[in-house]
Scaffold this active site. Structure first.
Site, mmCIF file in Angstrom:
data_model
loop_
_atom_site.group_PDB
_atom_site.id
_atom_site.type_symbol
_atom_site.label_atom_id
_atom_site.label_comp_id
_atom_site.label_asym_id
_atom_site.label_seq_id
_atom_site.Cartn_x
_atom_site.Cartn_y
_atom_site.Cartn_z
ATOM 1 C CG ASP A 206 -65.267 -111.149 48.745
ATOM 2 O OD1 ASP A 206 -64.553 -110.664 49.630
ATOM 3 O OD2 ASP A 206 -66.436 -111.555 48.967
ATOM 4 C CD1 TRP A 250 -63.677 -109.105 53.246
ATOM 5 C CD2 TRP A 250 -62.287 -110.722 53.900
ATOM 6 N NE1 TRP A 250 -63.968 -110.214 52.504
ATOM 7 C CE2 TRP A 250 -63.117 -111.221 52.886
ATOM 8 C CE3 TRP A 250 -61.320 -111.564 54.469
ATOM 9 C CZ2 TRP A 250 -63.030 -112.530 52.418
ATOM 10 C CZ3 TRP A 250 -61.232 -112.869 54.014
ATOM 11 C CH2 TRP A 250 -62.080 -113.349 53.003
ATOM 12 C CG ASP A 268 -68.768 -109.623 55.374
ATOM 13 O OD1 ASP A 268 -67.691 -109.148 54.964
ATOM 14 O OD2 ASP A 268 -69.354 -110.571 54.823
HETATM 15 C C1 GLA Z 1 -67.717 -111.633 51.691
HETATM 16 C C2 GLA Z 1 -67.901 -110.129 51.466
HETATM 17 C C3 GLA Z 1 -69.379 -109.804 51.495
HETATM 18 C C4 GLA Z 1 -70.112 -110.589 50.419
HETATM 19 C C5 GLA Z 1 -69.852 -112.077 50.604
HETATM 20 C C6 GLA Z 1 -70.375 -112.892 49.436
HETATM 21 O O1 GLA Z 1 -68.112 -112.010 52.958
HETATM 22 O O2 GLA Z 1 -67.206 -109.407 52.437
HETATM 23 O O3 GLA Z 1 -69.590 -108.414 51.325
HETATM 24 O O4 GLA Z 1 -69.678 -110.165 49.156
HETATM 25 O O5 GLA Z 1 -68.464 -112.363 50.722
HETATM 26 O O6 GLA Z 1 -70.122 -114.249 49.571
#
Ligand code: GLA
Length: 599
Positions: A206, A250, A268
């Site tokens: 991440d 992202w 997300d």
């Molecule tokens: C980010 C990621 C999500 C998830 C969360 C976990 O937002 O994009 O997919 O993994 O972190 O905290």
């Protein structure tokens, strides 16, 4: 049994224009129901206003027409960690931080087997954030949260492996994960080794890098991100175990392509219909060209079965993820699935579109208001998946032609993949009435474009596939903007060309050569349309092997004179990427692009 919500089908004209409508609306005609072929699932599936998918699991696949050129388009799995988009489950969308635990992970593994998901192709059980604590162990290792995973991760990994599945885990390039657990910055090699020791098969990495303890802001310096995602990529390669690397930054960055097997392209996902459209727009339209074996755009995990959308919306979500060759990572509670959720997640004909070995991402070939048509060529000779998507709030008629699907000839076999039923052959065009927030997903089997012969310009040939970041690929003109036929004459470094292909990178073209050609030649460069600015890179791929890869070239450079041996190649792919400079709006031309082939 046919329900009131199911479709009927009829031919409207002798030309074979179809109309597919909910029963009781204007095309209803019981006399014409026999437009369905004998293996019709019975009309339960694909009902667009709340019906369920039909229970015709063991149904036969679409027949391939006998063809003398069959076999000239063979595809095979490419070596590597993710030859097709990874399929599995991830804890985050349903369990979040609070509910993740060893027992829930085991439950998910049990359910993946019992529900038929493993059999349908799902493999990974992925533990997301919150499996670890906020500190490292005395030895400096990542520490497992002992309340959630009392026996550690390796025991859970063994359990998952014994079920014939694989296990994934999560960390982050920063000091802490997004949920502020310990992350891997500065410990990439050690953590990759720990994951390998535990038997981990997949890492989601991440992008959280909090600028302070009391702020949710992140340091998103691109050089830093690129370096840190790169460090873990290297560390995994050195870890001694094959671990699929999922870059979760992202949004799309070109530098993620050589680092990971997949990379997140969007923010997300959330469990609501309004989340789906923007993801499709970003992941599906601009980025299709970057997808291929071991390199997948990741529009985020699935929400199917989580309760925030209708079944029809979930079918659309899942079907469009398959059209986009997306990783299919379920995000629901696998131990509590109703039959409808299982039917969506295990529809083998839809999954086959996602997992197809030709490994190109479907592209939007037509858009009118809130409706669109998407096409994804498949490895089977003459086969295409076609999605008729209605993102609007009203019922819409959606049409496409064989030409839109890059098929030649005057007919194609048609199968409805959600209903698992074969329809009448289509003629030159096809029209369906599609309910709001719904899709019709078809598999066509028709006629591939002719093989080239003699000395031929690519602009005189029909491609099998064309992905382009901005509007259509142009023949014999530069790309221009997003309308068709809106480019200037192709011009590279002051030289104008009569012929060639104008593209807006990322762009990927595919042509059938059928082993008939031995030379591909072109002058390639940033088109003069964008002056000296712009930077791109050219790739020539034959049957998934890179035959030629250019350095980054800018608008100030002289054109590259390409002369590539394509002997023995079945299919040629031409890719242009954006030169890693973050500018995704370049214009490039394959000028005087030509093949030397047998007569
Ligand atoms: C980010 C990621 C999500 C998830 C969360 C976990 O937002 O994009 O997919 O993994 O972190 O905290």
């Amino acid at each position: 049994m046919r329900t009131a919500m199911a479709f009927t089908l009829r031919s409207l004209t002798p030309l074979g224009i179809f109309c597919m409508v909910p029963l009781l609306s204007r095309c209803e005609s019981t006399a014409q129901l026999d437009a369905h072929s004998e293996d019709d699932a019975g009309g339960e599936g694909g009902a667009q206003e709340g019906g369920s998918t039909g229970g015709d699991d063991g149904d036969s696949e679409t027949e391939t027409p006998t063809s003398p050129v069959e076999g000239e388009f063979p595809v095979a799995a490419v070596a590597g960690p993710a030859p097709t988009p990874p399929m599995g489950w991830n804890s985050w969308n349903k369990l979040g931080c609070g509910r993740i635990s060893a027992s829930r992970v085991r439950e998910a593994a049990d359910a993946m087997v019992d529900s038929g998901m493993r059999e349908a192709g799902y493999q990974f059980i992925n533990i997301d954030d919150c499996w670890s604590t906020e500190e490292r162990t005395e030895e400096g290792l990542l520490a497992t949260d002992s309340k959630k995973f009392p026996d550690g991760i390796r025991v859970v990994a063994d359990y998952v492996h014994e079920k014939g599945l694989k296990i994934g885990i999560y960390s982050d390039r920063g000091n802490t994960t997004c949920a502020r657990r310990m992350a891997s910055r500065g410990n990439e090699v050690l953590d990759a080794k720990t994951f390998a020791d535990w038997g981990i098969d997949y890492l989601k990495y991440d992008n959280c890098d909090y600028v302070s303890d009391d702020s949710n802001g992140h340091n998103l310096d691109e050089d830093l991100m690129r370096t840190e995602f790169g460090l873990m990529s290297e560390a995994l390669k050195e870890s001694g175990r094959d671990i699929v690397y999922s870059v979760c930054a992202w949004r799309f960055y070109e530098w993620a392509v050589p680092l990971g097997s997949l990379w997140r392209t969007t923010n997300d996902i959330t469990d609501e219909w309004s989340s789906i459209g923007p993801i499709i727009e970003k992941n599906g339209v601009e980025l299709a060209a970057y997808a291929g074996p071991n390199q997948w755009n990741d529009p985020d995990m699935l929400e199917v079965g989580n309760g925030g959308m209708t079944s029809e919306e979930y079918r659309t979500h899942f079907g469009m993820w398959a059209m986009m060759s997306a990783p299919l990572i379920a995000g629901n509670d696998l131990s509590q699935m109703d039959q409808e959720t299982i039917d969506i997640l295990t529809n083998k004909e839809v999954i086959a579109v996602d997992q197809d070995l030709l490994a190109v991402q479907g592209v939007r070939v037509k858009k009118e208001g809130t409706t669109s048509v998407w096409v994804k060529p498949l490895g089977e000779f003459g086969a295409r998946a076609v999605a008729l998507l209605n993102q609007g709030n009203d019922v819409q008629d959606i049409s496409f032609t064989l030409r839109d699907a890059n098929l030649t000839g005057s007919s194609a076999k048609v199968r409805d993949l959600w209903r698992k039923s074969s329809l009448d052959d289509m003629k030159s065009d096809f029209t369906a009435r599609v309910a709001p927030h719904s899709m019709l997903m078809l598999k066509l089997v028709g006629h591939e474009p002719e093989l080239p012969s003699g000395n031929v310009q690519l602009s005189a040939m029909d491609w099998v596939y064309a992905a382009n970041a901005n509007g259509p690929v142009e023949k014999n003109q530069a790309n221009g903007s997003n309308a068709a036929d809106d480019g200037d004459r192709i011009s590279l470094d002051g030289t104008e060309y009569e012929t060639g292909l104008g593209v807006a990178p990322g762009s990927l073209l595919m042509y059938r050569l059928g082993k008939k050609c031995d030379r591909f030649r072109a002058d390639a460069g940033v088109d003069d349309q964008v002056g000296d600015s712009g930077s791109v890179a050219f790739q020539v791929i034959g049957d998934d092997k890179v035959l030629y890869q250019s350095d980054v070239v800018t608008g100030a450079d002289a054109p590259l004179e390409l002369n590539v041996d394509v002997t023995g190649i079945y299919r040629l792919k031409l890719r242009v990427t954006n030169g890693m400079d973050g500018n995704l709006k370049d214009i490039a031309s394959w000028a005087n692009a030509r093949l030397r082939c047998e007569d």
